[in-house]
Design a protein around this motif. Structure first.
Motif, mmCIF file in Angstrom:
data_model
loop_
_atom_site.group_PDB
_atom_site.id
_atom_site.type_symbol
_atom_site.label_atom_id
_atom_site.label_comp_id
_atom_site.label_asym_id
_atom_site.label_seq_id
_atom_site.Cartn_x
_atom_site.Cartn_y
_atom_site.Cartn_z
ATOM 1 N N ASP A 90 0.830 -1.201 0.000
ATOM 2 C CA ASP A 90 0.000 0.000 0.000
ATOM 3 C C ASP A 90 0.862 1.246 0.000
ATOM 4 O O ASP A 90 0.567 2.234 -0.677
ATOM 5 C CB ASP A 90 -0.924 0.004 1.219
ATOM 6 N N GLN A 91 1.967 1.226 0.770
ATOM 7 C CA GLN A 91 2.834 2.398 0.840
ATOM 8 C C GLN A 91 3.556 2.636 -0.479
ATOM 9 O O GLN A 91 3.896 3.769 -0.811
ATOM 10 C CB GLN A 91 3.852 2.212 1.969
ATOM 11 N N ASP A 92 3.803 1.574 -1.235
ATOM 12 C CA ASP A 92 4.521 1.705 -2.499
ATOM 13 C C ASP A 92 3.588 1.939 -3.681
ATOM 14 O O ASP A 92 4.035 1.979 -4.823
ATOM 15 C CB ASP A 92 5.352 0.442 -2.763
ATOM 16 N N THR A 93 2.289 2.070 -3.438
ATOM 17 C CA THR A 93 1.316 2.303 -4.498
ATOM 18 C C THR A 93 0.915 3.770 -4.520
ATOM 19 O O THR A 93 0.600 4.350 -3.484
ATOM 20 C CB THR A 93 0.070 1.426 -4.301
ATOM 21 N N LEU A 111 4.893 6.444 -19.138
ATOM 22 C CA LEU A 111 4.924 5.935 -17.772
ATOM 23 C C LEU A 111 5.952 4.826 -17.583
ATOM 24 O O LEU A 111 6.492 4.658 -16.485
ATOM 25 C CB LEU A 111 3.524 5.436 -17.379
ATOM 26 N N GLN A 112 6.238 4.075 -18.646
ATOM 27 C CA GLN A 112 7.223 3.001 -18.502
ATOM 28 C C GLN A 112 8.598 3.544 -18.133
ATOM 29 O O GLN A 112 9.404 2.848 -17.493
ATOM 30 C CB GLN A 112 7.303 2.189 -19.790
ATOM 31 N N ARG A 113 8.889 4.785 -18.510
ATOM 32 C CA ARG A 113 10.167 5.378 -18.125
ATOM 33 C C ARG A 113 10.230 5.588 -16.607
ATOM 34 O O ARG A 113 11.261 5.361 -15.977
ATOM 35 C CB ARG A 113 10.389 6.700 -18.863
ATOM 36 N N PHE A 114 9.107 6.037 -16.035
ATOM 37 C CA PHE A 114 9.068 6.201 -14.577
ATOM 38 C C PHE A 114 9.196 4.855 -13.893
ATOM 39 O O PHE A 114 9.915 4.722 -12.897
ATOM 40 C CB PHE A 114 7.764 6.879 -14.158
ATOM 41 N N GLN A 115 8.495 3.830 -14.417
ATOM 42 C CA GLN A 115 8.555 2.509 -13.804
ATOM 43 C C GLN A 115 9.957 1.932 -13.885
ATOM 44 O O GLN A 115 10.397 1.243 -12.969
ATOM 45 C CB GLN A 115 7.554 1.576 -14.470
ATOM 46 N N ALA A 116 10.673 2.193 -14.980
ATOM 47 C CA ALA A 116 12.041 1.701 -15.109
ATOM 48 C C ALA A 116 12.963 2.355 -14.074
ATOM 49 O O ALA A 116 13.863 1.710 -13.533
ATOM 50 C CB ALA A 116 12.565 1.957 -16.520
ATOM 51 N N ARG A 277 6.998 9.818 0.142
ATOM 52 C CA ARG A 277 8.117 9.954 -0.797
ATOM 53 C C ARG A 277 7.733 9.458 -2.182
ATOM 54 O O ARG A 277 8.086 10.073 -3.192
ATOM 55 C CB ARG A 277 9.316 9.153 -0.272
ATOM 56 N N GLN A 278 6.992 8.325 -2.261
ATOM 57 C CA GLN A 278 6.617 7.770 -3.554
ATOM 58 C C GLN A 278 5.737 8.733 -4.344
ATOM 59 O O GLN A 278 5.853 8.848 -5.570
ATOM 60 C CB GLN A 278 5.895 6.432 -3.362
ATOM 61 N N VAL A 279 4.841 9.416 -3.637
ATOM 62 C CA VAL A 279 3.955 10.390 -4.292
ATOM 63 C C VAL A 279 4.772 11.564 -4.808
ATOM 64 O O VAL A 279 4.568 12.037 -5.933
ATOM 65 C CB VAL A 279 2.854 10.859 -3.324
ATOM 66 N N ARG A 280 5.704 12.026 -4.002
ATOM 67 C CA ARG A 280 6.549 13.149 -4.437
ATOM 68 C C ARG A 280 7.387 12.776 -5.655
ATOM 69 O O ARG A 280 7.600 13.609 -6.552
ATOM 70 C CB ARG A 280 7.452 13.610 -3.288
ATOM 71 N N LEU A 281 7.873 11.521 -5.693
ATOM 72 C CA LEU A 281 8.676 11.099 -6.845
ATOM 73 C C LEU A 281 7.862 11.140 -8.130
ATOM 74 O O LEU A 281 8.349 11.620 -9.162
ATOM 75 C CB LEU A 281 9.204 9.678 -6.610
ATOM 76 N N LEU A 282 6.611 10.634 -8.090
ATOM 77 C CA LEU A 282 5.775 10.658 -9.293
ATOM 78 C C LEU A 282 5.410 12.092 -9.648
ATOM 79 O O LEU A 282 5.428 12.469 -10.829
ATOM 80 C CB LEU A 282 4.507 9.829 -9.083
ATOM 81 N N HIS A 283 5.084 12.899 -8.658
ATOM 82 C CA HIS A 283 4.750 14.306 -8.894
ATOM 83 C C HIS A 283 5.905 15.027 -9.591
ATOM 84 O O HIS A 283 5.717 15.699 -10.614
ATOM 85 C CB HIS A 283 4.427 14.984 -7.559
ATOM 86 N N ASP A 284 7.116 14.874 -9.057
ATOM 87 C CA ASP A 284 8.277 15.573 -9.628
ATOM 88 C C ASP A 284 8.617 15.035 -11.012
ATOM 89 O O ASP A 284 9.039 15.800 -11.892
ATOM 90 C CB ASP A 284 9.479 15.436 -8.694
ATOM 91 N N TRP A 285 8.444 13.722 -11.216
ATOM 92 C CA TRP A 285 8.722 13.149 -12.540
ATOM 93 C C TRP A 285 7.770 13.727 -13.587
ATOM 94 O O TRP A 285 8.199 14.071 -14.702
ATOM 95 C CB TRP A 285 8.591 11.634 -12.489
ATOM 96 N N ILE A 286 6.497 13.842 -13.271
ATOM 97 C CA ILE A 286 5.536 14.413 -14.227
ATOM 98 C C ILE A 286 5.916 15.851 -14.555
ATOM 99 O O ILE A 286 5.897 16.263 -15.717
ATOM 100 C CB ILE A 286 4.105 14.337 -13.662
ATOM 101 N N CYS A 287 6.279 16.619 -13.527
ATOM 102 C CA CYS A 287 6.658 18.017 -13.761
ATOM 103 C C CYS A 287 7.896 18.116 -14.640
ATOM 104 O O CYS A 287 7.999 19.008 -15.497
ATOM 105 C CB CYS A 287 6.901 18.725 -12.423
ATOM 106 N N ASP A 288 8.858 17.200 -14.459
ATOM 107 C CA ASP A 288 10.059 17.203 -15.303
ATOM 108 C C ASP A 288 9.724 16.754 -16.728
ATOM 109 O O ASP A 288 10.186 17.349 -17.705
ATOM 110 C CB ASP A 288 11.129 16.274 -14.722
ATOM 111 N N GLU A 289 8.920 15.703 -16.836
ATOM 112 C CA GLU A 289 8.598 15.132 -18.146
ATOM 113 C C GLU A 289 7.780 16.093 -18.993
ATOM 114 O O GLU A 289 7.883 16.116 -20.221
ATOM 115 C CB GLU A 289 7.846 13.820 -17.947
ATOM 116 N N ILE A 290 6.969 16.916 -18.345
ATOM 117 C CA ILE A 290 6.061 17.799 -19.079
ATOM 118 C C ILE A 290 6.811 18.951 -19.742
ATOM 119 O O ILE A 290 6.232 19.684 -20.558
ATOM 120 C CB ILE A 290 4.960 18.345 -18.138
#
Length: 302
Positions: A90-93, A111-116, A277-290
């Protein structure tokens, strides 16, 4: 009444010894000394008042009482481990709620880039036709479309929407679109819930307003773009979400004119759900990718 339990440390040592029927192998598994393992097993036997192993020159032989306790302990420890694993999963989702076309045309292909980069984080994408709203579920992040004036969420603008017509190369058969009259016999493809995109573009493109009431309606932009790719008409799209189809040649932009719609796409963080932390990582990745989206807009508008 309180449970009558022996030393849990001794019980854990016993369960490992019972699995291997070896003090030496148990010590290696637990990463403690053989004497420490033997001591814990004897402590457990003393607490319970029963022999758990028969010790002879061939090694250890588990007793009937020992077998019963080992089976019970193993099941209990497995259940505890599974419960802890579920907490960790749950914490990693990270749950993100996204407009369908944004998910299909922008997020999923990337999204596969983030998963990698983050293989231990599981991203669950929830698509819905309407915007993510406060208190509507467990989503940690959301992609919203509008003016950004949502008091209940923390919103970061991803990019402003710019509109341009697109169609299959075969649809126009070489015809040019230079004035309002050139649109009169075309089938306009409208992404619902409104026909505002075509209306705004016709008012701002500089070639004259034309009637945008006719044409075909679709439940979302992706469906309208698929119809355009199949040659059913001419769609109006956000240049970012239409970019991949334009690059691949599935669609062309018959008019070299983009206009702003005055709304933007935003990344929103639901209060109280975005501190991990996991939420922040996805948030920051989207902001960088955009950042690629902003470059696309610059190429189409300059």
């Amino acid at each position: 009444m309180p449970r009558r339990l022996p030393s849990l440390n001794a019980l854990r040592c016993f369960e490992v010894v019972a699995t291997h029927l070896s003090i030496k192998k148990a010590a290696g598994t637990l990463r403690i000394s053989e004497s420490a393992v033997s001591r814990q097993v004897r402590i457990l036997e003393d607490q319970l008042g029963v022999a758990l192993f028969n010790r002879n020159h061939n090694g250890l032989e588990i007793t009937e009482a020992g077998s019963a306790l080992a089976e019970s302990a193993r099941g209990a420890f497995d259940q505890i481990a599974n419960t802890i694993d579920s907490f960790q999963r749950d914490q990693d989702t990270v749950h993100i709620r996204v407009l369908p076309t944004f998910a299909l045309r922008w997020l999923y292909p990337r999204l596969q880039r983030f998963q990698a980069q983050n293989p231990l984080i599981r991203v669950v994408v929830h698509t819905r036709w309407h915007d993510m709203v406060s208190g509507d579920g467990e989503a940690h992040l959301g992609i919203r479309y509008g003016l950004g004036n949502w008091a209940a969420e923390q919103a970061t603008e991803l990019y402003p929407e710019w509109l341009t017509p697109v169609c299959a190369a075969s649809y126009l058969a070489g015809r040019k679109l230079e004035s309002a009259q050139d649109f009169e016999k075309l089938t306009l493809l409208h992404p619902l819930p409104s026909r505002d995109d075509w209306r705004v573009w016709s008012e701002r493109w500089g070639g004259g307003r034309f009637d945008t009431n006719g044409g075909l309606d679709f439940d979302g932009l992706d469906w309208a773009l698929q119809a355009a790719e199949a040659g059913f008409g001419i769609a109006i799209t956000d240049v970012v979400l239409g970019h991949d189809a334009l690059e691949s040649g599935q669609l062309i932009a018959p008019v070299d004119k983009c206009v702003p719609s005055d709304v933007s796409y935003y990344l929103v963080r639901a209060p109280g759900l975005s501190d991990r932390r996991q939420v922040r990582l996805l948030h920051d990745w989207i902001c960088d990718e955009i950042s690629d989206a902003r470059q696309i807009i610059e190429r189409h508008t300059h």
